[in-house]
Design a protein around this motif. Structure first.
Motif, PDB file in Angstrom:
ATOM      1  N   TRP A 161      86.635 -44.395  16.585  1.00  0.00           N
ATOM      2  CA  TRP A 161      87.810 -44.158  17.418  1.00  0.00           C
ATOM      3  C   TRP A 161      87.470 -44.211  18.908  1.00  0.00           C
ATOM      4  O   TRP A 161      86.325 -44.004  19.318  1.00  0.00           O
ATOM      5  N   ASP A 162      88.507 -44.463  19.701  1.00  0.00           N
ATOM      6  CA  ASP A 162      88.401 -44.503  21.157  1.00  0.00           C
ATOM      7  C   ASP A 162      88.791 -43.130  21.702  1.00  0.00           C
ATOM      8  O   ASP A 162      89.904 -42.658  21.472  1.00  0.00           O
ATOM      9  N   TYR A 163      87.873 -42.491  22.427  1.00  0.00           N
ATOM     10  CA  TYR A 163      88.113 -41.156  22.959  1.00  0.00           C
ATOM     11  C   TYR A 163      88.275 -41.142  24.479  1.00  0.00           C
ATOM     12  O   TYR A 163      88.209 -40.079  25.099  1.00  0.00           O
ATOM     13  N   THR A 164      88.487 -42.283  25.086  1.00  0.00           N
ATOM     14  CA  THR A 164      88.697 -42.338  26.526  1.00  0.00           C
ATOM     15  C   THR A 164      90.048 -41.727  26.872  1.00  0.00           C
ATOM     16  O   THR A 164      90.949 -41.621  26.036  1.00  0.00           O
ATOM     17  N   MET A 165      90.217 -41.348  28.128  1.00  0.00           N
ATOM     18  CA  MET A 165      91.471 -40.743  28.549  1.00  0.00           C
ATOM     19  C   MET A 165      92.664 -41.709  28.446  1.00  0.00           C
ATOM     20  O   MET A 165      93.749 -41.295  28.016  1.00  0.00           O
ATOM     21  N   PRO A 166      92.522 -42.986  28.810  1.00  0.00           N
ATOM     22  CA  PRO A 166      93.668 -43.891  28.608  1.00  0.00           C
ATOM     23  C   PRO A 166      94.104 -43.979  27.152  1.00  0.00           C
ATOM     24  O   PRO A 166      95.312 -44.012  26.858  1.00  0.00           O
ATOM     25  N   VAL A 177      83.664 -41.264  33.414  1.00  0.00           N
ATOM     26  CA  VAL A 177      84.336 -42.571  33.432  1.00  0.00           C
ATOM     27  C   VAL A 177      85.822 -42.357  33.698  1.00  0.00           C
ATOM     28  O   VAL A 177      86.334 -41.244  33.597  1.00  0.00           O
ATOM     29  N   ASP A 178      86.504 -43.440  34.075  1.00  0.00           N
ATOM     30  CA  ASP A 178      87.954 -43.409  34.329  1.00  0.00           C
ATOM     31  C   ASP A 178      88.324 -42.348  35.359  1.00  0.00           C
ATOM     32  O   ASP A 178      89.350 -41.642  35.231  1.00  0.00           O
ATOM     33  N   PHE A 179      87.488 -42.225  36.395  1.00  0.00           N
ATOM     34  CA  PHE A 179      87.715 -41.193  37.405  1.00  0.00           C
ATOM     35  C   PHE A 179      89.115 -41.287  38.006  1.00  0.00           C
ATOM     36  O   PHE A 179      89.690 -42.368  38.146  1.00  0.00           O
ATOM     37  N   LEU A 180      89.633 -40.130  38.424  1.00  0.00           N
ATOM     38  CA  LEU A 180      90.962 -40.059  39.017  1.00  0.00           C
ATOM     39  C   LEU A 180      90.961 -40.319  40.516  1.00  0.00           C
ATOM     40  O   LEU A 180      92.022 -40.573  41.097  1.00  0.00           O
ATOM     41  N   ASP A 181      89.805 -40.282  41.142  1.00  0.00           N
ATOM     42  CA  ASP A 181      89.738 -40.340  42.608  1.00  0.00           C
ATOM     43  C   ASP A 181      90.500 -41.524  43.198  1.00  0.00           C
ATOM     44  O   ASP A 181      91.154 -41.396  44.240  1.00  0.00           O
ATOM     45  N   ASP A 206      91.836 -26.152  35.692  1.00  0.00           N
ATOM     46  CA  ASP A 206      90.383 -26.357  35.755  1.00  0.00           C
ATOM     47  C   ASP A 206      90.026 -27.749  35.208  1.00  0.00           C
ATOM     48  O   ASP A 206      89.247 -27.884  34.266  1.00  0.00           O
ATOM     49  N   PRO A 207      90.576 -28.807  35.813  1.00  0.00           N
ATOM     50  CA  PRO A 207      90.458 -30.133  35.204  1.00  0.00           C
ATOM     51  C   PRO A 207      89.138 -30.838  35.490  1.00  0.00           C
ATOM     52  O   PRO A 207      88.522 -30.655  36.537  1.00  0.00           O
ATOM     53  N   ALA A 208      88.739 -31.666  34.539  1.00  0.00           N
ATOM     54  CA  ALA A 208      87.670 -32.637  34.758  1.00  0.00           C
ATOM     55  C   ALA A 208      88.294 -33.871  35.411  1.00  0.00           C
ATOM     56  O   ALA A 208      89.492 -33.909  35.677  1.00  0.00           O
ATOM     57  N   GLY A 209      87.459 -34.889  35.684  1.00  0.00           N
ATOM     58  CA  GLY A 209      88.015 -36.175  36.085  1.00  0.00           C
ATOM     59  C   GLY A 209      87.739 -36.657  37.488  1.00  0.00           C
ATOM     60  O   GLY A 209      88.200 -37.744  37.856  1.00  0.00           O
ATOM     61  N   ILE A 210      87.018 -35.865  38.302  1.00  0.00           N
ATOM     62  CA  ILE A 210      86.686 -36.338  39.646  1.00  0.00           C
ATOM     63  C   ILE A 210      85.195 -36.644  39.737  1.00  0.00           C
ATOM     64  O   ILE A 210      84.393 -36.110  38.979  1.00  0.00           O
ATOM     65  N   ARG A 211      84.830 -37.522  40.694  1.00  0.00           N
ATOM     66  CA  ARG A 211      83.438 -37.990  40.787  1.00  0.00           C
ATOM     67  C   ARG A 211      82.472 -36.885  41.192  1.00  0.00           C
ATOM     68  O   ARG A 211      81.413 -36.721  40.609  1.00  0.00           O
TER      69      ARG A 211
END
Length: 322
Positions: free
Chosen positions: A121-126, A249-253, A174-179
């Motif tokens: 399975w694909d577990y990426t955010m998209p 990966v798939d950073f929000l910045d 408390d999100p993840a997702g930034i570099r």
């Protein structure tokens, strides 16, 4: 009260019987699995499996998601998203404050909880965001308020950016997702030293990890904590696979300017997994962002400060409808 008594008595009897038989581990797993489902049901949350229709070109993943669902016809919907390695059971105590006025949907995301894991399975955010969109379609929910914790906060922002027409608001906890974070958390320091605290091989590792997740955790007896520890140990290869696909990966910045929904950010001041200084990065990119820092709180304010956080979220949602 009669319903509660009828449900609780079998749990207590099963516990006593199991302990007398020397089945400490098995009883712990049974208690955790059934007690969480019981608590959710008491709050009006029904567990169900929802088939999500695959679209052409969809990333590999489950054909269905297991969710907690509180129907409330004619009311706006809230979707609550758990973090990495967690599951839908982190939300019911918070969700109970919203069942009068909202439809509540709490999924186990692919790789987690009762939805399960598969290596292909694909577990990426998209990919996870696309599954939330398909879940909404399956439930006939055209748009929803989205709130998510940790990886779920990362997913909340990703969803709001990719599906703005389906997003009434986005609240990141408390999100993840930034570099980069202005200051490193305890977890980041451990990762830089080559040790991931989520990858647990023995109970001692869990005893180090668990206090990192919350500054003020709700009480759990050791028999249940032991079951959770065993679950982490068993799932370690799965968690490694999921971590490699979503973390870093798939950073929000570079996407922040595309987040147009009304948005709020929460952070616990004592978060040991993702440092509270990350809030500065979000504020720099999204000046209109509403921010609340929970003093003396760790990575999961909705569990540590349930009533206060629910009141803040109620006020935020009420303000959107004024």
């Amino acid at each position: 009260m009669k319903k509660v008594t009828l449900l609780v008595v079998p749990l207590i009897l099963a516990l006593l019987f199991g302990l007398l038989q020397g089945s400490y581990s098995a009883v712990g797993h049974w208690l955790y699995n059934h007690a969480t489902d019981l608590e959710a049901s008491l709050y009006g949350l029904e567990q169900k499996t929802v088939v999500i229709k695959a679209e052409e070109g969809s990333a590999p993943g489950p054909d269905a998601l297991v969710i907690y669902h509180h129907k409330n016809p004619g009311k706006p919907a809230i979707i609550m998203l758990h973090g990495y390695s967690a599951d839908k059971d982190v939300w019911p105590r918070f969700a109970k404050h919203f069942t009068d006025d909202y439809e509540v949907i709490i999924p186990d995301m692919a790789g987690h909880g009762d939805t399960g894991f598969a290596s292909g399975w694909d577990y990426t955010m998209p990919a996870q965001a696309a599954r939330i969109s398909r879940l909404m379609d399956a439930l006939n929910v055209p748009a929803a308020h989205i709130i998510g914790n940790s990886m779920g906060g990362f997913l909340t922002a990703t969803f709001a950016i990719r599906y703005p027409q389906k997003t009434l608001s986005a609240t990141m906890v408390d999100p993840a997702g930034i570099r980069e974070y202005p200051q490193q958390s305890r977890m980041e320091k451990m990762l830089n030293a080559g040790h991931n605290p989520f990858f647990i091989r023995q109970r001692e590792g869990f005893d180090t990890f668990y206090p990192m997740t919350m500054e003020n955790p709700p009480y759990l007896p050791d028999i249940v904590l032991n079951a959770i520890a065993e679950n982490y140990i068993e799932r370690r290869p799965q968690l490694e696979a999921i971590f490699d696909q979503f973390y870093g990966v798939d950073f929000l910045d570079d996407q922040f300017d595309e987040l147009q929904a009304p948005a709020m950010l929460w952070w616990g001041s004592e978060d040991q997994l993702l440092h509270v200084s990350g809030a500065q990065v979000w504020q720099q990119h999204i000046p209109q962002l509403k921010v609340h820092i929970f003093e003396g709180t760790g990575h999961m304010p909705m569990l540590e400060e349930t009533a206060d956080s629910a009141a803040i979220y109620h006020d935020f949602l009420s303000g959107l409808s004024d």
